[in-house]
Design an enzyme around this catalytic site. Sequence first.
Site, mmCIF file in Angstrom:
data_model
loop_
_atom_site.group_PDB
_atom_site.id
_atom_site.type_symbol
_atom_site.label_atom_id
_atom_site.label_comp_id
_atom_site.label_asym_id
_atom_site.label_seq_id
_atom_site.Cartn_x
_atom_site.Cartn_y
_atom_site.Cartn_z
ATOM 1 N N ASN A 11 -3.289 -7.623 4.926
ATOM 2 C CA ASN A 11 -4.294 -6.846 5.645
ATOM 3 C C ASN A 11 -5.133 -6.132 4.594
ATOM 4 O O ASN A 11 -4.668 -5.172 3.983
ATOM 5 C CB ASN A 11 -3.597 -5.837 6.570
ATOM 6 C CG ASN A 11 -4.574 -4.892 7.247
ATOM 7 O OD1 ASN A 11 -5.789 -5.078 7.161
ATOM 8 N ND2 ASN A 11 -4.051 -3.879 7.927
ATOM 9 N N TRP A 12 -6.335 -6.633 4.401
ATOM 10 C CA TRP A 12 -7.181 -6.079 3.336
ATOM 11 C C TRP A 12 -7.840 -4.762 3.732
ATOM 12 O O TRP A 12 -8.518 -4.142 2.923
ATOM 13 C CB TRP A 12 -8.229 -7.111 2.909
ATOM 14 C CG TRP A 12 -7.699 -8.085 1.892
ATOM 15 C CD1 TRP A 12 -6.380 -8.327 1.614
ATOM 16 C CD2 TRP A 12 -8.457 -8.906 1.000
ATOM 17 N NE1 TRP A 12 -6.277 -9.252 0.608
ATOM 18 C CE2 TRP A 12 -7.535 -9.635 0.215
ATOM 19 C CE3 TRP A 12 -9.809 -9.124 0.790
ATOM 20 C CZ2 TRP A 12 -7.931 -10.548 -0.765
ATOM 21 C CZ3 TRP A 12 -10.216 -10.033 -0.173
ATOM 22 C CH2 TRP A 12 -9.280 -10.730 -0.945
ATOM 23 N N LYS A 13 -7.711 -4.361 5.000
ATOM 24 C CA LYS A 13 -8.320 -3.106 5.465
ATOM 25 C C LYS A 13 -9.793 -3.075 5.043
ATOM 26 O O LYS A 13 -10.447 -4.114 5.074
ATOM 27 C CB LYS A 13 -7.498 -1.919 4.943
ATOM 28 C CG LYS A 13 -6.006 -2.086 5.311
ATOM 29 C CD LYS A 13 -5.159 -0.886 5.074
ATOM 30 C CE LYS A 13 -3.722 -1.188 5.505
ATOM 31 N NZ LYS A 13 -2.826 -0.048 5.342
ATOM 32 N N GLY A 21 -0.435 -4.383 3.054
ATOM 33 C CA GLY A 21 -1.754 -3.809 2.809
ATOM 34 C C GLY A 21 -2.125 -3.900 1.336
ATOM 35 O O GLY A 21 -2.530 -4.946 0.837
ATOM 36 N N GLY A 22 -1.945 -2.806 0.616
ATOM 37 C CA GLY A 22 -2.388 -2.699 -0.774
ATOM 38 C C GLY A 22 -1.970 -3.865 -1.656
ATOM 39 O O GLY A 22 -2.771 -4.365 -2.461
ATOM 40 N N GLU A 43 5.335 -1.097 11.924
ATOM 41 C CA GLU A 43 4.842 -0.396 10.737
ATOM 42 C C GLU A 43 4.985 1.110 10.947
ATOM 43 O O GLU A 43 4.130 1.728 11.597
ATOM 44 C CB GLU A 43 3.360 -0.711 10.508
ATOM 45 C CG GLU A 43 3.058 -2.165 10.274
ATOM 46 C CD GLU A 43 1.715 -2.348 9.562
ATOM 47 O OE1 GLU A 43 1.725 -2.919 8.480
ATOM 48 O OE2 GLU A 43 0.680 -1.898 10.084
ATOM 49 N N HIS A 68 -3.411 -1.541 15.133
ATOM 50 C CA HIS A 68 -2.938 -0.998 13.852
ATOM 51 C C HIS A 68 -2.945 0.535 13.903
ATOM 52 O O HIS A 68 -3.826 1.133 14.507
ATOM 53 C CB HIS A 68 -3.828 -1.501 12.713
ATOM 54 C CG HIS A 68 -3.240 -1.221 11.370
ATOM 55 N ND1 HIS A 68 -3.330 0.015 10.767
ATOM 56 C CD2 HIS A 68 -2.522 -2.003 10.520
ATOM 57 C CE1 HIS A 68 -2.695 -0.030 9.602
ATOM 58 N NE2 HIS A 68 -2.193 -1.246 9.431
ATOM 59 N N SER A 110 4.197 -0.252 2.700
ATOM 60 C CA SER A 110 4.587 -0.190 1.284
ATOM 61 C C SER A 110 5.451 -1.361 0.830
ATOM 62 O O SER A 110 6.349 -1.181 0.001
ATOM 63 C CB SER A 110 5.266 1.151 0.975
ATOM 64 O OG SER A 110 4.356 2.219 1.163
ATOM 65 N N GLU A 115 -3.765 2.700 11.800
ATOM 66 C CA GLU A 115 -4.968 3.364 11.281
ATOM 67 C C GLU A 115 -6.055 3.415 12.345
ATOM 68 O O GLU A 115 -6.828 4.370 12.417
ATOM 69 C CB GLU A 115 -5.445 2.662 9.993
ATOM 70 C CG GLU A 115 -4.535 3.039 8.824
ATOM 71 C CD GLU A 115 -4.473 2.030 7.703
ATOM 72 O OE1 GLU A 115 -5.277 1.083 7.671
ATOM 73 O OE2 GLU A 115 -3.585 2.193 6.843
ATOM 74 N N GLY A 160 1.036 2.880 2.843
ATOM 75 C CA GLY A 160 0.259 3.362 1.702
ATOM 76 C C GLY A 160 0.889 4.526 0.969
ATOM 77 O O GLY A 160 0.233 5.188 0.161
HETATM 78 P P1 13P Z 1 0.525 -0.850 2.712
HETATM 79 O O1 13P Z 1 1.231 -2.155 2.407
HETATM 80 O O2 13P Z 1 -0.642 -0.577 1.824
HETATM 81 O O3 13P Z 1 1.488 0.269 2.839
HETATM 82 O O4 13P Z 1 -0.142 -1.048 4.178
HETATM 83 C C1 13P Z 1 0.646 -1.538 5.200
HETATM 84 C C2 13P Z 1 -0.233 -1.834 6.357
HETATM 85 O O5 13P Z 1 -0.752 -0.952 7.002
HETATM 86 C C3 13P Z 1 -0.475 -3.247 6.672
HETATM 87 O O6 13P Z 1 -1.118 -3.384 7.902
#
Ligand code: 13P
Length: 251
Positions: free
Chosen positions: A9-11, A228-229, A162, A92, A207, A94, A168
Amino acid sequence: MRRKLVAGNWKMHGLRAQLNEVEAIATSAAANPLVEVALCVPFTLIAPAAAVAGTLPIGAQDVHEAESGAHTGCVSAAMLREAGATLTIVGHSERRADQHETSHDAWAKAAAAHRAGLKVILCCGETEAEHNAGRAERIVQSQIEKSLPDGASPDWLTLAYEPRWAIGTGRTPSLDQIESMHAIARAKLRMMIGEAADGIRILYGGSVTAANAEPILSVENVDGALVGGASLTAARFVPIIEAAAMASARN
Ligand code: 13P
């Protein structure tokens, strides 16, 4: 029986300059057939990413619940399909936090995506306050109850657990906590849709890195990861794909 899925997930990251990362991730995905890989990129990168991704599925991170209409700034499932997406994330945390989306919104979005032929990754997960108050189990059960779309089936639906406090932050739940929350999610799915629940993949997200991927992906009922990251570069994401392949090979 559930092939592991590692989804990035590149956000709000990614310009055309990063298409070389998409290509490198696609190459690794093709070399690891034990694992399914997908990459969810910003709307603006879906078409260019799909053009270089070969067989790597490219997804969106959100979709509007309506087919079309006066919804300034929103994107429909048909638009995503036309751009080259084959899946989308919905619900999600966020978006729940930043755009005040509810589980009902996630339900409507998942249904709209499915109607247009997109696969869906439906997210759930408690906040830190809910976690500390011992309410994680009830929150996740309630989110699944309110957001699981009609006709949910392993063919097109994946669930992602999640915990918001792990996203993050570099903090992850213990393996026991992950196992327990995934068992709770599986039990809730079974209550709602019976045997079909056993085919639905439940991803862990929050994470995930190359360092913790293999133990997490070996936990019972963890059928993959939403990353994510660590999905932003092939250098960080490919080792997670390889860890998933190792965990699958040992199953
Ligand atoms: P991180 O892997 O950066 O913690 O993000 C997880 C996430 O929200 C994937 O959708």
